[in-house]
Design a protein around this motif. Structure first.
Motif, PDB file in Angstrom:
ATOM      1  N   ALA A  65       0.690  -1.104   0.142  1.00 15.65           N
ATOM      2  CA  ALA A  65       0.016   0.115  -0.105  1.00 15.65           C
ATOM      3  C   ALA A  65       0.754   1.046   0.017  1.00 15.65           C
ATOM      4  O   ALA A  65       0.524   2.327  -0.683  1.00 15.65           O
ATOM      5  CB  ALA A  65      -0.875   0.044   1.153  1.00 15.65           C
ATOM      6  N   ALA A  66       1.973   1.297   0.736  1.00 13.45           N
ATOM      7  CA  ALA A  66       2.914   2.372   0.761  1.00 13.45           C
ATOM      8  C   ALA A  66       3.663   2.568  -0.533  1.00 13.45           C
ATOM      9  O   ALA A  66       3.721   3.527  -0.975  1.00 13.45           O
ATOM     10  CB  ALA A  66       3.985   2.111   1.751  1.00 13.45           C
ATOM     11  N   VAL A  96      -7.200   0.820  -2.127  1.00 14.20           N
ATOM     12  CA  VAL A  96      -7.810   1.576  -2.870  1.00 14.20           C
ATOM     13  C   VAL A  96      -7.543   3.058  -2.236  1.00 14.20           C
ATOM     14  O   VAL A  96      -7.351   3.975  -3.366  1.00 14.20           O
ATOM     15  CB  VAL A  96      -9.258   1.360  -2.782  1.00 14.20           C
ATOM     16  CG1 VAL A  96      -9.979   2.639  -3.304  1.00 14.20           C
ATOM     17  CG2 VAL A  96      -9.693   0.265  -3.665  1.00 14.20           C
ATOM     18  N   LYS A  97      -7.679   3.425  -1.054  1.00 15.76           N
ATOM     19  CA  LYS A  97      -7.344   4.688  -0.549  1.00 15.76           C
ATOM     20  C   LYS A  97      -5.885   4.907  -0.830  1.00 15.76           C
ATOM     21  O   LYS A  97      -5.550   6.294  -0.951  1.00 15.76           O
ATOM     22  CB  LYS A  97      -7.510   4.613   0.963  1.00 15.76           C
ATOM     23  CG  LYS A  97      -8.978   4.641   1.296  1.00 15.76           C
ATOM     24  CD  LYS A  97      -9.401   5.035   2.832  1.00 15.76           C
ATOM     25  CE  LYS A  97      -9.130   3.731   3.638  1.00 15.76           C
ATOM     26  NZ  LYS A  97      -9.647   3.842   4.877  1.00 15.76           N
ATOM     27  N   THR A 101      -5.989   1.002  -8.745  1.00 16.77           N
ATOM     28  CA  THR A 101      -7.265   1.293  -9.472  1.00 16.77           C
ATOM     29  C   THR A 101      -8.204   0.087  -9.460  1.00 16.77           C
ATOM     30  O   THR A 101      -9.265   0.215  -9.590  1.00 16.77           O
ATOM     31  CB  THR A 101      -6.902   1.370 -11.116  1.00 16.77           C
ATOM     32  OG1 THR A 101      -5.895   2.223 -11.190  1.00 16.77           O
ATOM     33  CG2 THR A 101      -8.074   1.322 -12.089  1.00 16.77           C
ATOM     34  N   GLY A 102      -7.477  -1.203  -9.092  1.00 22.99           N
ATOM     35  CA  GLY A 102      -8.266  -2.431  -9.100  1.00 22.99           C
ATOM     36  C   GLY A 102      -7.495  -3.394  -8.004  1.00 22.99           C
ATOM     37  O   GLY A 102      -6.423  -3.121  -7.373  1.00 22.99           O
ATOM     38  N   TYR A 103      -8.416  -4.476  -7.670  1.00 29.90           N
ATOM     39  CA  TYR A 103      -7.922  -5.334  -6.717  1.00 29.90           C
ATOM     40  C   TYR A 103      -8.378  -6.881  -7.221  1.00 29.90           C
ATOM     41  O   TYR A 103      -9.401  -7.258  -7.514  1.00 29.90           O
ATOM     42  CB  TYR A 103      -8.368  -4.948  -5.352  1.00 29.90           C
ATOM     43  CG  TYR A 103      -7.758  -5.625  -4.245  1.00 29.90           C
ATOM     44  CD1 TYR A 103      -7.087  -5.108  -3.249  1.00 29.90           C
ATOM     45  CD2 TYR A 103      -8.016  -7.134  -4.110  1.00 29.90           C
ATOM     46  CE1 TYR A 103      -6.411  -5.670  -2.231  1.00 29.90           C
ATOM     47  CE2 TYR A 103      -7.581  -7.743  -2.851  1.00 29.90           C
ATOM     48  CZ  TYR A 103      -6.702  -6.981  -2.050  1.00 29.90           C
ATOM     49  OH  TYR A 103      -6.197  -7.641  -0.853  1.00 29.90           O
ATOM     50  N   LEU A 104      -7.476  -7.629  -7.357  1.00 28.17           N
ATOM     51  CA  LEU A 104      -7.823  -9.035  -7.641  1.00 28.17           C
ATOM     52  C   LEU A 104      -6.935 -10.135  -6.797  1.00 28.17           C
ATOM     53  O   LEU A 104      -5.762  -9.710  -6.432  1.00 28.17           O
ATOM     54  CB  LEU A 104      -7.277  -9.194  -9.196  1.00 28.17           C
ATOM     55  CG  LEU A 104      -7.804 -10.318  -9.975  1.00 28.17           C
ATOM     56  CD1 LEU A 104      -9.101  -9.960 -10.292  1.00 28.17           C
ATOM     57  CD2 LEU A 104      -7.041 -10.384 -11.429  1.00 28.17           C
ATOM     58  N   ARG A 206      -8.967   8.520  -9.693  1.00 29.90           N
ATOM     59  CA  ARG A 206     -10.236   8.103  -9.599  1.00 29.90           C
ATOM     60  C   ARG A 206     -10.970   8.329  -8.121  1.00 29.90           C
ATOM     61  O   ARG A 206     -11.954   8.694  -7.970  1.00 29.90           O
ATOM     62  CB  ARG A 206     -10.615   6.805 -10.295  1.00 29.90           C
ATOM     63  CG  ARG A 206     -12.225   6.480 -10.484  1.00 29.90           C
ATOM     64  CD  ARG A 206     -12.090   5.145 -11.108  1.00 29.90           C
ATOM     65  NE  ARG A 206     -13.586   4.761 -11.018  1.00 29.90           N
ATOM     66  CZ  ARG A 206     -14.319   4.574 -12.430  1.00 29.90           C
ATOM     67  NH1 ARG A 206     -13.471   4.725 -13.368  1.00 29.90           N
ATOM     68  NH2 ARG A 206     -15.498   4.350 -12.387  1.00 29.90           N
ATOM     69  N   VAL A 207     -10.083   7.642  -7.363  1.00 29.02           N
ATOM     70  CA  VAL A 207     -10.600   7.420  -5.934  1.00 29.02           C
ATOM     71  C   VAL A 207     -10.949   8.955  -5.210  1.00 29.02           C
ATOM     72  O   VAL A 207     -11.811   9.235  -4.839  1.00 29.02           O
ATOM     73  CB  VAL A 207      -9.585   7.112  -4.802  1.00 29.02           C
ATOM     74  CG1 VAL A 207      -9.992   6.992  -3.290  1.00 29.02           C
ATOM     75  CG2 VAL A 207      -9.228   5.599  -5.476  1.00 29.02           C
ATOM     76  N   GLU A 208     -10.021  10.036  -5.589  1.00 28.01           N
ATOM     77  CA  GLU A 208     -10.237  11.398  -5.248  1.00 28.01           C
ATOM     78  C   GLU A 208     -11.663  12.052  -6.015  1.00 28.01           C
ATOM     79  O   GLU A 208     -12.114  12.865  -5.592  1.00 28.01           O
ATOM     80  CB  GLU A 208      -8.945  12.187  -5.430  1.00 28.01           C
ATOM     81  CG  GLU A 208      -7.986  11.808  -4.356  1.00 28.01           C
ATOM     82  CD  GLU A 208      -6.620  12.717  -4.841  1.00 28.01           C
ATOM     83  OE1 GLU A 208      -6.635  13.477  -5.648  1.00 28.01           O
ATOM     84  OE2 GLU A 208      -5.781  12.426  -4.106  1.00 28.01           O
ATOM     85  N   LEU A 209     -11.492  11.438  -7.269  1.00 28.70           N
ATOM     86  CA  LEU A 209     -12.788  12.081  -8.114  1.00 28.70           C
ATOM     87  C   LEU A 209     -13.918  11.592  -7.564  1.00 28.70           C
ATOM     88  O   LEU A 209     -14.827  12.326  -7.543  1.00 28.70           O
ATOM     89  CB  LEU A 209     -12.340  11.488  -9.599  1.00 28.70           C
ATOM     90  CG  LEU A 209     -13.100  12.222 -10.589  1.00 28.70           C
ATOM     91  CD1 LEU A 209     -13.010  13.733 -10.967  1.00 28.70           C
ATOM     92  CD2 LEU A 209     -13.059  11.551 -12.119  1.00 28.70           C
TER      93      LEU A 209
END
Length: 221
Positions: A65-66, A96-97, A101-104, A206-209
């Protein structure tokens, strides 16, 4: 594949990392780098500027994440697809934060991975089934928190009607492909509207948007 999508694979397990890189290369992607720990991933991502970073979360030296947060801050155009053994909600939300963009999850098939990388490169959010609703719920929760941004004033950038329309559909959780079909415009045009909106609002991903849109009630419009 012309103008092959440049991909970097980060995982601390050499056999897994090599297998993913091989599958991608055999299917037309240009694997520009691989890395086995967090600091190495950051250095190589900055050096090679991939289009998509396929990233494990459990890394030595620096957590995934970092890594995600640092490389996206350095290159906002970079798309990050987390490929993790964990399907824990906390891990998904943290990724996500951090700008993913995605997580699989790693139980996904090779075909699902290839499709996820393709869609991630196009800017679409890609989540293992069952996680998309969780993420949208988190967007809403974040939007309920006080935003660090300055209060709106007359200097707030003006969006075109089309940009507002695209933003509203992004906030509802639609993919770029779905937005293109809904508005009868091309996928590329949707991407252009999103990039223009990000620039005008001085947002990075996109998260901020989505947070911006939900704060203004656009998801209910």
């Amino acid at each position: 594949m012309t103008d092959a999508v440049k991909v970097m694979v980060v995982d601390d397990h050499p056999m897994w990392r090599d297998a993913v890189a091989r599958d991608l290369a055999e299917n037309g992607y240009e694997v520009v780098a691989t890395a086995g720990d967090g600091p190495q991933a950051v250095r190589r991502a900055k050096a090679t500027a991939p289009d998509v970073l396929v990233l494990d979360l459990n890394l030595p030296g620096l957590p995934g994440a970092a890594v995600c947060k640092e490389v996206v801050a350095d290159n906002p155009a970079l798309r990050v697809l987390v490929l993790s053994a964990s399907g824990e909600h906390a891990d998904v939300l943290e990724a996500v934060k951090s700008g993913a963009t995605g997580y699989l999850v790693k139980s996904a098939s090779t075909g699902e991975l290839l499709d996820a990388v393709r869609r991630t490169a196009a800017g679409d959010p890609v989540f293992t089934p069952g996680l998309a609703g969780l993420v949208l719920g988190e967007y809403r929760r974040l939007a309920a928190d006080p935003a660090p941004a300055a209060a709106e004033d007359d200097k707030t950038p003006r969006l075109t009607d089309r940009e507002k329309e695209v933003l509203r559909l992004v906030a509802k959780g639609l993919s770029y492909k779905q937005i293109a079909e809904r508005l009868v415009i091309s996928h590329r045009t949707v991407q252009n509207h999103v990039q223009n909106t990000l620039g005008k609002l001085q947002l990075h991903n996109r998260v901020e948007l989505v947070r911006y849109a939900i704060e203004r009630g656009l998801d209910d419009a």
